[in-house]
Design an enzyme around this catalytic site. Structure first.
Site, PDB file in Angstrom:
ATOM      1  N   CYS A   1      54.271  60.719  33.511  1.00 20.85           N
ATOM      2  CA  CYS A   1      53.013  60.014  33.248  1.00 20.85           C
ATOM      3  C   CYS A   1      52.721  60.144  31.758  1.00 20.85           C
ATOM      4  CB  CYS A   1      51.869  60.530  34.124  1.00 20.85           C
ATOM      5  SG  CYS A   1      51.138  62.107  33.666  1.00 20.85           S
TER       6      CYS A   1
ATOM      7  N   HIS B   1      64.087  80.553  35.045  1.00 18.41           N
ATOM      8  CA  HIS B   1      63.162  81.668  35.230  1.00 18.41           C
ATOM      9  C   HIS B   1      62.099  81.424  36.289  1.00 18.41           C
ATOM     10  CE1 HIS B   1      63.967  83.533  30.995  1.00 18.41           C
ATOM     11  NE2 HIS B   1      65.087  83.289  31.677  1.00 18.41           N
TER      12      HIS B   1
END
Length: 142
Positions: free
Chosen positions: A65, A98
């Site tokens: 977006c 991570h």
């Protein structure tokens, strides 16, 4: 890999290009819209995409977006979604390594198409490292 993609009108042009990139890399893509640059309400496209990733119909999701914020906020309302707003390749890799991010949110008005494509390629080709990160990821959902 089956990948979900969607967003809003500001991300439409990037979405078309990223679909072509993913298909050229051999991925199957499910497009959750929109299908033009006409103004839309992004939650109408984000919630179905998030459901698809949450239910493992698609392995990963890509949301695009204008700022990346609205789509990320909406996707992250789903308990099984870890959407990461990224604007560099390094952030996209770290989100997977991570945080075990399963959705990337791309701010089309703030990154070039080339950067967006690089982030997508990094995101879909990077694995979660697990190990010390697993305990942290396990604590994300409420």
């Amino acid at each position: 890999m089956k990948i979900a993609i969607g967003g809003d009108h500001a991300g439409y042009e990037y979405k078309k290009e990223i679909i072509s990139l993913l298909q050229s890399e051999g991925h199957q893509v499910e497009d959750f819209g929109p299908n033009s640059t006409d103004s839309v309400d992004y939650p109408d496209h984000v919630h179905p995409l998030a459901n698809s990733v949450e239910q493992a119909d698609c392995e990963l999701g890509i949301l695009i977006c204008g700022s990346g914020n609205g789509v990320a906020m909406t996707a992250n309302k789903h308990q099984g979604i870890r959407a990461a707003l990224c604007w560099t390749e390094d952030l996209a890799e770290l989100a997977r390594q991570h945080n075990d991010a399963n959705v990337i949110a791309i701010p089309a008005r703030f990154v070039s198409l080339d950067i967006a494509k690089t982030m997508v390629s990094a995101f879909v080709s990077t694995d979660f490292e697990g190990g010390r990160h697993q305990n942290r990821v396990d604590k994300i959902s409420c």
